[in-house]
Each structure stands twice: as C-alpha cells, then as structure tokens.
Design a protein around this motif. Structure first.
Motif, PDB file in Angstrom:
ATOM      1  N   ALA A 164      -0.482  -0.026  11.106  1.00  0.00           N
ATOM      2  CA  ALA A 164       1.627   0.033  10.805  1.00  0.00           C
ATOM      3  C   ALA A 164       1.088  -0.862   9.473  1.00  0.00           C
ATOM      4  CB  ALA A 164       0.822  -1.368  11.927  1.00  0.00           C
ATOM      5  N   GLY A 165      -0.052  -0.514   8.766  1.00  0.00           N
ATOM      6  CA  GLY A 165       0.060  -1.156   7.408  1.00  0.00           C
ATOM      7  C   GLY A 165      -0.116  -2.437   6.437  1.00  0.00           C
ATOM      8  N   HIS A 166      -0.101  -2.957   7.795  1.00  0.00           N
ATOM      9  CA  HIS A 166      -0.431  -4.964   7.737  1.00  0.00           C
ATOM     10  C   HIS A 166      -1.752  -4.477   6.807  1.00  0.00           C
ATOM     11  CE1 HIS A 166       1.205  -4.942  11.829  1.00  0.00           C
ATOM     12  NE2 HIS A 166       2.020  -5.010  10.943  1.00  0.00           N
ATOM     13  N   THR A 167      -1.476  -5.609   5.910  1.00  0.00           N
ATOM     14  CA  THR A 167      -2.373  -6.158   4.414  1.00  0.00           C
ATOM     15  C   THR A 167      -2.939  -7.121   5.053  1.00  0.00           C
ATOM     16  OG1 THR A 167      -0.876  -7.155   3.799  1.00  0.00           O
ATOM     17  CG2 THR A 167      -0.571  -4.216   3.016  1.00  0.00           C
ATOM     18  N   ALA A 168      -3.829  -7.152   3.755  1.00  0.00           N
ATOM     19  CA  ALA A 168      -5.090  -8.167   3.761  1.00  0.00           C
ATOM     20  C   ALA A 168      -6.052  -8.436   2.433  1.00  0.00           C
ATOM     21  CB  ALA A 168      -5.671  -8.332   4.756  1.00  0.00           C
ATOM     22  N   VAL A 169      -6.640  -9.443   1.919  1.00  0.00           N
ATOM     23  CA  VAL A 169      -7.200  -9.457   0.543  1.00  0.00           C
ATOM     24  C   VAL A 169      -8.529 -10.584   1.569  1.00  0.00           C
ATOM     25  CG1 VAL A 169      -6.432 -11.484  -0.045  1.00  0.00           C
ATOM     26  CG2 VAL A 169      -7.656  -9.888  -1.954  1.00  0.00           C
ATOM     27  N   ILE A 170      -9.816  -9.280   1.416  1.00  0.00           N
ATOM     28  CA  ILE A 170     -11.099  -9.551   1.144  1.00  0.00           C
ATOM     29  C   ILE A 170     -11.811  -9.896  -0.227  1.00  0.00           C
ATOM     30  CG2 ILE A 170     -13.149  -9.423   1.649  1.00  0.00           C
ATOM     31  CD1 ILE A 170     -11.884  -9.273   4.479  1.00  0.00           C
ATOM     32  N   VAL A 171     -11.733 -12.230   0.049  1.00  0.00           N
ATOM     33  CA  VAL A 171     -12.028 -12.530  -0.910  1.00  0.00           C
ATOM     34  C   VAL A 171     -13.244 -13.245  -1.024  1.00  0.00           C
ATOM     35  CG1 VAL A 171     -11.349 -14.742  -2.254  1.00  0.00           C
ATOM     36  CG2 VAL A 171      -9.345 -14.004  -1.573  1.00  0.00           C
ATOM     37  N   SER A 172     -14.250 -12.728  -2.360  1.00  0.00           N
ATOM     38  CA  SER A 172     -15.042 -12.828  -2.649  1.00  0.00           C
ATOM     39  C   SER A 172     -15.425 -13.876  -3.308  1.00  0.00           C
ATOM     40  CB  SER A 172     -16.316 -11.862  -2.101  1.00  0.00           C
ATOM     41  OG  SER A 172     -18.036 -12.235  -2.539  1.00  0.00           O
ATOM     42  N   VAL A 173     -15.960 -15.389  -4.216  1.00  0.00           N
ATOM     43  CA  VAL A 173     -16.494 -16.013  -4.873  1.00  0.00           C
ATOM     44  C   VAL A 173     -17.538 -16.151  -5.199  1.00  0.00           C
ATOM     45  CG1 VAL A 173     -13.357 -16.337  -5.736  1.00  0.00           C
ATOM     46  CG2 VAL A 173     -14.932 -17.789  -3.708  1.00  0.00           C
ATOM     47  N   SER A 174     -18.094 -16.837  -6.425  1.00  0.00           N
ATOM     48  CA  SER A 174     -19.328 -17.687  -6.185  1.00  0.00           C
ATOM     49  C   SER A 174     -18.775 -18.318  -7.374  1.00  0.00           C
ATOM     50  CB  SER A 174     -20.949 -16.969  -6.496  1.00  0.00           C
ATOM     51  OG  SER A 174     -20.415 -16.154  -7.252  1.00  0.00           O
ATOM     52  N   ASN A 175     -19.215 -19.512  -7.640  1.00  0.00           N
ATOM     53  CA  ASN A 175     -19.065 -20.164  -8.912  1.00  0.00           C
ATOM     54  C   ASN A 175     -20.464 -20.444 -10.299  1.00  0.00           C
ATOM     55  OD1 ASN A 175     -21.476 -21.339  -7.449  1.00  0.00           O
ATOM     56  ND2 ASN A 175     -21.466 -23.437  -8.641  1.00  0.00           N
ATOM     57  N   ASP A 176     -19.994 -20.712 -11.380  1.00  0.00           N
ATOM     58  CA  ASP A 176     -20.940 -20.137 -12.720  1.00  0.00           C
ATOM     59  C   ASP A 176     -21.857 -21.319 -12.464  1.00  0.00           C
ATOM     60  OD1 ASP A 176     -21.364 -20.331 -15.049  1.00  0.00           O
ATOM     61  OD2 ASP A 176     -19.845 -20.302 -15.866  1.00  0.00           O
ATOM     62  N   ILE A 177     -23.003 -21.501 -12.455  1.00  0.00           N
ATOM     63  CA  ILE A 177     -24.141 -22.147 -12.596  1.00  0.00           C
ATOM     64  C   ILE A 177     -25.250 -22.084 -13.709  1.00  0.00           C
ATOM     65  CG2 ILE A 177     -24.606 -22.524 -10.324  1.00  0.00           C
ATOM     66  CD1 ILE A 177     -27.325 -20.676 -10.528  1.00  0.00           C
ATOM     67  N   ALA A 178     -24.653 -21.462 -14.622  1.00  0.00           N
ATOM     68  CA  ALA A 178     -25.078 -21.127 -15.597  1.00  0.00           C
ATOM     69  C   ALA A 178     -25.206 -22.988 -16.551  1.00  0.00           C
ATOM     70  CB  ALA A 178     -24.364 -20.345 -16.919  1.00  0.00           C
ATOM     71  N   GLY A 179     -26.630 -22.550 -16.933  1.00  0.00           N
ATOM     72  CA  GLY A 179     -26.480 -24.339 -17.898  1.00  0.00           C
ATOM     73  C   GLY A 179     -27.685 -25.196 -16.646  1.00  0.00           C
TER      74      GLY A 179
ATOM     75  N   PRO B 203       0.555  -1.549   0.403  1.00  0.00           N
ATOM     76  CA  PRO B 203      -0.392  -0.392   0.118  1.00  0.00           C
ATOM     77  C   PRO B 203       0.540   1.243  -0.415  1.00  0.00           C
ATOM     78  CG  PRO B 203       0.191  -0.809   2.276  1.00  0.00           C
ATOM     79  CD  PRO B 203       1.173  -1.716   1.387  1.00  0.00           C
ATOM     80  N   LYS B 204       0.619   2.257  -0.616  1.00  0.00           N
ATOM     81  CA  LYS B 204       0.573   3.352  -0.862  1.00  0.00           C
ATOM     82  C   LYS B 204       0.255   4.241   0.773  1.00  0.00           C
ATOM     83  CE  LYS B 204       1.605   3.844  -5.712  1.00  0.00           C
ATOM     84  NZ  LYS B 204       1.023   2.106  -5.682  1.00  0.00           N
ATOM     85  N   SER B 205      -0.555   3.854   1.039  1.00  0.00           N
ATOM     86  CA  SER B 205      -1.075   4.328   2.171  1.00  0.00           C
ATOM     87  C   SER B 205      -1.578   3.155   3.351  1.00  0.00           C
ATOM     88  CB  SER B 205      -1.738   6.497   2.202  1.00  0.00           C
ATOM     89  OG  SER B 205      -2.777   5.663   1.290  1.00  0.00           O
ATOM     90  N   ASN B 206      -1.870   4.189   4.382  1.00  0.00           N
ATOM     91  CA  ASN B 206      -2.924   3.075   5.029  1.00  0.00           C
ATOM     92  C   ASN B 206      -4.589   3.454   4.791  1.00  0.00           C
ATOM     93  OD1 ASN B 206      -0.638   2.311   6.640  1.00  0.00           O
ATOM     94  ND2 ASN B 206      -1.361   3.462   8.327  1.00  0.00           N
TER      95      ASN B 206
END
Length: 156
Positions: free
Chosen positions: A85-100, A54-57
C-alpha cells in the motif's frame, strides 16, 4: 517512560563545505545519537532524494555517514516501503563516537524502525534545505505508531 518517535538531524554550522551534524533518533523505547562532520552536499542529496518519496513500492533511499563499527561513530537511515500500500518507514542505525576513549567497550549501538507519514517526510526534507540555506537548523522526522495501532479501537 516512553520517548517520542522521531529522527532528528541538527545542523549546527557550515564552514565552507563541511557541516557538523548531530543525529538523534528514538523509536519510543530505544534511542541513539552520533555527532559527525560531513560535506554539506550529502545533506542536499538526501533532501533531493526524499522529494516525492516513494515513487514506487520498491523505492528506497539510503543515507549513511561514517563506517559501521568505527570508533568515530556511524549513522544510517534506510527509507523504504514496508507494504504494497506504500506505507513508509525508516530503519535507523546509529553508534556513538568513542575516539579518544581508552576502551572500545564504550561504544553504543541502536537500530530500530520508525514509521512515518508523507507530510512528515516532506517537512523533514524541506527543513534540511532551509538549514543548508541558513547555515544551521534542526530537521525532525516525526514518527507514528505502527500502522495497525493508528486505527482507533472503536473500529476494531
């Protein structure tokens, strides 16, 4: 059994400007995956935005493919600092493809946080660039245990 903490973007091929990607993520207890077709420029932009992050908090980078609640799947990564303190994380959000499929009951969602170190993010960003240049590849963001759990117990 616990899974490893990681987020993976697997770029399987490039055809003109379209990339087929598999996105798999796990926080050690939950996991999710989706398959998407995107413009390769989207991954190039993500890679560039993550350089020096990150470039800033208050800095955050959002990568999103598809629409939430779509039958075609969805993925969202929100990179951010979770403390001053600038510790980093990522929030992950996923869903599957059910087309068909006949029923929307088959849709699955996963949402969780993965903390990571700067070196892992740098390698993740660099590997996206390499995959784009070669037309295929796998980019892995390795997570760490939550910040307070990384301190050895003999220091407590």
């Amino acid at each position: 059994m616990y899974l490893k903490l990681k987020a993976i973007i697997e770029l399987t091929f490039l055809r003109d400007d379209t990339a087929k990607v598999w996105i798999t993520a796990s926080n050690g207890r939950f996991s999710g995956e989706t398959e998407q077709y995107i413009n390769a420029d989207v991954l190039q932009t993500l890679s560039e935005q993550l350089v020096g992050f990150p470039k800033s908090n208050s800095d955050e980078v959002i990568f999103e493919i598809g629409e939430k609640d779509s039958i075609y799947g969805h993925c969202k990564f929100k990179f951010y600092c979770f403390d001053s303190a600038g510790h980093t994380a990522v929030i992950v959000s996923v869903s599957n493809d059910i087309a068909g499929n006949e029923s929307a009951d088959n849709i699955c969602y996963a949402k969780f946080k993965i903390q990571f170190e700067a070196s892992s993010l740098d390698e993740f960003s660099s590997s996206i660039k390499r995959a784009l240049n070669s037309g295929e590849g796998k980019s892995v963001l390795l997570g760490i245990n939550t910040y307070t759990q990384n301190i050895p117990s003999h220091y407590s």
